[in-house]
Design an enzyme around this catalytic site. Structure first.
Site, PDB file in Angstrom:
ATOM      1  CG  HIS A 272      -3.925  -3.510   2.611  1.00 50.34           C
ATOM      2  ND1 HIS A 272      -2.954  -3.108   3.508  1.00 50.34           N
ATOM      3  CD2 HIS A 272      -4.512  -2.384   2.153  1.00 50.34           C
ATOM      4  CE1 HIS A 272      -2.963  -1.784   3.587  1.00 50.34           C
ATOM      5  NE2 HIS A 272      -3.894  -1.323   2.779  1.00 50.34           N
TER       6      HIS A 272
ATOM      7  CD  GLU B 260      -1.735  -6.616   4.851  1.00 50.55           C
ATOM      8  OE1 GLU B 260      -2.062  -5.424   4.918  1.00 50.55           O
ATOM      9  OE2 GLU B 260      -0.987  -7.076   3.952  1.00 50.55           O
TER      10      GLU B 260
ATOM     11  CB  CYS C 272      -0.989  -0.040   1.169  1.00 51.89           C
ATOM     12  SG  CYS C 272      -2.331   1.171   1.007  1.00 51.89           S
TER      13      CYS C 272
END
Length: 222
Positions: free
Chosen positions: A200, A202, A89
């Site tokens: 992202h 994750e 990001c």
């Protein structure tokens, strides 16, 4: 015995510069078995075998924090010495030459290009900024087969939160593209030992976690 063997795992440092989704990144690293720590310590970063540069927030504030913590040179030296770096990001955007945010802010200049803001109006239509959504990623000219994206399908959905996007000078470093309200932009890059995504991983379910796992495998971090 497992603990003793674990001590020999290569060390990954998740860089803490007071702007970032640090703990979700750490959890993803733990899930795939990486030996990852969160640190803003210059020595830890210099001694790391690989770096993760996450981030959510303002580009200029992020660069100011990195400079105040004296982390700019250690990061650039690590990349120059061939250590793997994974940007996420804002961490992707910081790798570039400069940002248009609030004028012009200088970045790490590891990738040539500019950070641009999504326009409020595109193709005569108002668009919502920031983009906070699941959005598709699809391939540019780079093949995903032997990359951290090897388990990702074309047009897989990933989670995005951002108002700015990267505009690389070198088309060859573009790994993934995405389309927001008709505007196609670079959402992932790969160049030498740098891999970075605007989305992202994750926060993108099991497919996102596979990106961490494969990045670790490719770079012998497990």
């Amino acid at each position: 015995m497992q603990n003793i063997m674990g001590d020999f795992k290569k060390k990954v440092v998740i860089i803490d510069y007071n702007l970032g989704n640090l703990f979700s990144v750490k959890q993803a690293c733990d899930t795939v078995g990486m030996n990852a720590i969160i640190s803003s310590d210059k020595k830890e970063i210099e001694e790391a075998d690989a770096l993760i540069l996450p981030g959510v927030g303002a580009f200029i504030e992020a660069m100011t924090n990195l400079e105040n913590l004296k982390l700019v040179e250690p990061i650039k030296n690590a990349v120059g010495n061939g250590k793997p770096l994974f940007g996420i990001c804002l961490g992707l955007q910081l790798l570039f030459t400069k940002s248009e945010e609030f004028g012009s802010g200088e970045g790490l200049n590891l990738i040539d290009g500019v950070i641009r803001k999504f326009p409020a109006i595109y193709n005569e239509r108002k668009i919502k900024v920031p983009q906070i959504a699941w959005n598709k990623i699809y391939s540019s000219k780079q093949h995903w087969g032997n990359s951290p994206l090897s388990e990702i399908e074309e047009n897989e959905f990933m989670y995005f939160v951002h108002s700015y996007y990267v505009d690389p000078t070198e088309e060859s470093c573009v790994m993934t593209l995405s389309n927001y309200e008709g505007l196609e932009y670079c959402s992932g890059i790969s160049k030498n030992n740098i891999f970075a995504t605007q989305f992202h991983p994750e926060k993108s379910a099991e497919k996102g976690i596979s990106i961490y796992r494969n990045w670790a495998i490719i770079n012998n971090l497990l």
